[in-house]
Design an enzyme around this catalytic site. Structure first.
Site, mmCIF file in Angstrom:
data_model
loop_
_atom_site.group_PDB
_atom_site.id
_atom_site.type_symbol
_atom_site.label_atom_id
_atom_site.label_comp_id
_atom_site.label_asym_id
_atom_site.label_seq_id
_atom_site.Cartn_x
_atom_site.Cartn_y
_atom_site.Cartn_z
ATOM 1 N N HIS A 78 -5.760 -9.030 8.513
ATOM 2 C CA HIS A 78 -6.444 -8.584 9.722
ATOM 3 C C HIS A 78 -6.356 -9.730 10.728
ATOM 4 O O HIS A 78 -6.199 -10.885 10.358
ATOM 5 C CB HIS A 78 -7.927 -8.293 9.436
ATOM 6 N N TYR A 94 -13.823 -9.342 10.635
ATOM 7 C CA TYR A 94 -12.869 -9.866 9.656
ATOM 8 C C TYR A 94 -13.006 -11.375 9.559
ATOM 9 O O TYR A 94 -12.031 -12.127 9.655
ATOM 10 C CB TYR A 94 -11.451 -9.406 9.996
ATOM 11 N N ARG A 125 -13.407 9.544 4.575
ATOM 12 C CA ARG A 125 -13.890 9.062 5.869
ATOM 13 C C ARG A 125 -12.677 8.974 6.766
ATOM 14 O O ARG A 125 -11.558 8.762 6.287
ATOM 15 C CB ARG A 125 -14.618 7.720 5.726
ATOM 16 N N HIS A 137 -21.391 -2.061 10.540
ATOM 17 C CA HIS A 137 -21.115 -3.207 9.676
ATOM 18 C C HIS A 137 -22.071 -4.343 10.028
ATOM 19 O O HIS A 137 -22.258 -4.658 11.205
ATOM 20 C CB HIS A 137 -19.678 -3.699 9.882
ATOM 21 N N GLU A 146 -19.975 6.027 12.341
ATOM 22 C CA GLU A 146 -19.976 4.569 12.212
ATOM 23 C C GLU A 146 -19.322 3.890 13.412
ATOM 24 O O GLU A 146 -18.361 4.407 13.982
ATOM 25 C CB GLU A 146 -19.241 4.170 10.924
ATOM 26 N N ASP A 187 -15.431 7.250 11.849
ATOM 27 C CA ASP A 187 -15.555 5.818 12.130
ATOM 28 C C ASP A 187 -14.799 5.509 13.422
ATOM 29 O O ASP A 187 -13.575 5.640 13.477
ATOM 30 C CB ASP A 187 -14.981 5.007 10.961
ATOM 31 N N TYR A 200 -11.001 7.532 10.427
ATOM 32 C CA TYR A 200 -11.018 6.666 11.612
ATOM 33 C C TYR A 200 -10.549 7.506 12.792
ATOM 34 O O TYR A 200 -9.435 8.045 12.752
ATOM 35 C CB TYR A 200 -10.087 5.476 11.411
ATOM 36 N N ARG A 223 0.838 -1.197 0.000
ATOM 37 C CA ARG A 223 0.000 0.000 0.000
ATOM 38 C C ARG A 223 0.872 1.244 0.000
ATOM 39 O O ARG A 223 2.015 1.205 0.441
ATOM 40 C CB ARG A 223 -0.869 0.050 1.260
ATOM 41 N N ASP A 240 -7.808 -8.718 1.309
ATOM 42 C CA ASP A 240 -7.185 -8.146 2.510
ATOM 43 C C ASP A 240 -7.308 -9.069 3.716
ATOM 44 O O ASP A 240 -8.054 -8.803 4.664
ATOM 45 C CB ASP A 240 -7.785 -6.768 2.827
ATOM 46 N N THR A 300 -16.043 -1.723 2.841
ATOM 47 C CA THR A 300 -14.863 -2.302 2.201
ATOM 48 C C THR A 300 -13.920 -2.866 3.245
ATOM 49 O O THR A 300 -13.979 -2.477 4.410
ATOM 50 C CB THR A 300 -14.116 -1.221 1.385
ATOM 51 N N THR A 301 -13.068 -3.787 2.841
ATOM 52 C CA THR A 301 -11.889 -4.111 3.631
ATOM 53 C C THR A 301 -10.634 -3.637 2.899
ATOM 54 O O THR A 301 -9.528 -3.876 3.350
ATOM 55 C CB THR A 301 -11.791 -5.627 3.897
HETATM 56 MG MG MG Z 1 -9.098 -4.365 5.408
HETATM 57 MG MG MG Z 2 -16.122 0.887 9.353
#
Ligand code: MG
Ligand code: MG
Length: 384
Positions: free
Chosen positions: A45, A90, A162, A245, A220, A193, A164, A15, A42, A295-296
């Site tokens: 996790h 996950y 967005r 989620h 979220e 989030d 976190y 990434r 992904d 999404t992940t």
């Molecule tokens: Mg992910």
């Molecule tokens: Mg989220």
């Protein structure tokens, strides 16, 4: 048409933030030469143990070889029995089903010469508004670096983000104040989030503080995982819609029945198929609730599956989170999914509309966990 062969290809992609992430590609072949590709996205996790992919390849072959790939609902049912719901964000089971589901849809739609959204009932939209993610900030220095990245993303056409939040309020304030001061009128904030890391009261106090700085469309995961009552307490006080989620079909019902959310965050990596996502869209429609597509951080194959889902979703009233192909600096396809002015375009070619380049699959082959035992880094997607 009968499935003749199941192959898995573990790969690692870097990434732009410096971490690397594992994925497993799924290839299905039929005896008469049809092929479909999917992606278990992904897998970097927690839990710390990873998928034993040769064993999984054998088990999937035992389950799928000899079956008609066009019998999608029967195969979905069998996969759900073999890889049950896990009530975890996950979920490994969800990722396994996601990869096989996408490969089946790709194979069947290609054999028919149509895009996957045709198998889902047709196309309601040809593009999805998406946002770019800013992962949890642990320091003020990280907040400053994130503002530099935001300027780059704005130049690429992203006008929605967005964020976190909650790991370090001082860093959050520096970042959000920078967004307000430097990007007013250019970049909007889709969501804060909280990642289920704080109780609802702490989330509420931070939401009040942060929304004095920037306006947001929604919040979220504003309570610990499974805390339906905490979400409902937050939601009763909130003028911002609450999103969470969804782990599985019954969880979606529980979230709506208990008044815990306004928005179902639906994601194939977790729910395991486009078909169950559409059943949850119908549940939201019946409850007059809203939907967003989460999404992940998928590669182009996984993102294309989400684009086809978005094309066919009757309810989709908030922007989606699919920006994975812009986070990873490598992919396995001849051309990536297309973004334009902050929208993800629904691919138009047959199947998922994405052509896998097998030389790139070989080049990226590998397995590996990049976070050691630094679980904050694994959660925040930051280099250790
Ligand atoms: Mg992910
Ligand atoms: Mg989220």
């Amino acid at each position: 048409m009968k499935i003749d062969r199941v192959r898995l290809f573990p790969i690692i992609t870097p990434r732009e933030t410096g971490v690397t992430n594992q994925h497993i590609l799924v290839r299905l072949d039929t005896a008469d030469g049809a092929t479909g590709w999917g992606e278990m996205s992904d897998l970097s996790h927690l839990p710390l143990h990873q998928i034993d992919w040769p064993a999984l390849e054998r088990q999937l072959a035992a389950l799928l070889v000899g079956q008609d790939p066009a019998n999608l609902l029967r195969l979905e049912d069998q996969l759900l029995r073999a890889f049950p719901e896990e009530s975890y964000k996950y979920s490994r089971s969800g990722a396994v089903r996601q990869g096989v589901d996408a490969a089946l849809l790709d194979l069947v739609a290609r054999a028919q010469g149509v895009p996957v959204h045709q198998l889902l009932g047709g196309q309601l939209r040809d593009k999805l508004k998406v946002c770019y993610p800013f992962f949890a900030l642990r320091s003020v220095e990280q907040a400053r670096q994130s503002l530099v990245r935001l300027a780059e993303k704005r130049a690429e056409g992203f006008d929605l983000i967005r964020v976190y939040v909650g790991a370090n309020p001082e860093a959050d304030v520096v970042f959000l104040q920078g967004v307000a001061d430097q990007f007013a009128g250019q970049v909007a904030v889709k969501s804060l989030d909280f990642s289920n890391a704080l109780d609802w009261r702490r989330c509420w106090a931070l939401t009040e503080r942060y929304t004095d700085i920037v306006e947001v469309m929604l919040v979220e995961s504003v309570a610990p995982a499974h805390d339906l009552d905490g979400l409902a307490e937050f939601r009763r006080r909130s003028r911002w819609p609450v999103s969470e989620h969804v782990f599985h079909l019954f969880h979606g019902w529980q979230l709506l029945r208990r008044g815990s959310v306004d928005i179902l965050n639906l994601s194939p990596y977790l729910l395991g198929s486009l078909s169950v996502c559409l059943r949850l869209v119908a549940l939201a429609e019946a409850a007059r609730a809203s939907v967003l597509l989460g999404t992940t951080q998928e590669l182009s194959l996984g993102t294309a599956a989400i684009a086809h889902l978005g094309a066919a979703a009757r309810v989709l009233d908030y922007p989606s989170d699919s920006a994975g192909p812009r986070l990873y600096t490598a992919d396995v396809t001849r051309a990536p999914v297309q973004y334009e002015a902050g929208y993800l375009k629904v691919p138009t070619g047959p199947g998922l509309g994405i052509e896998v380049d097998e030389a790139l699959v070989a080049q990226l082959a590998g397995t590996g966990w990049s976070f050691g035992t630094n679980f904050a880094a694994a959660r925040d997607r930051t280099p250790t």
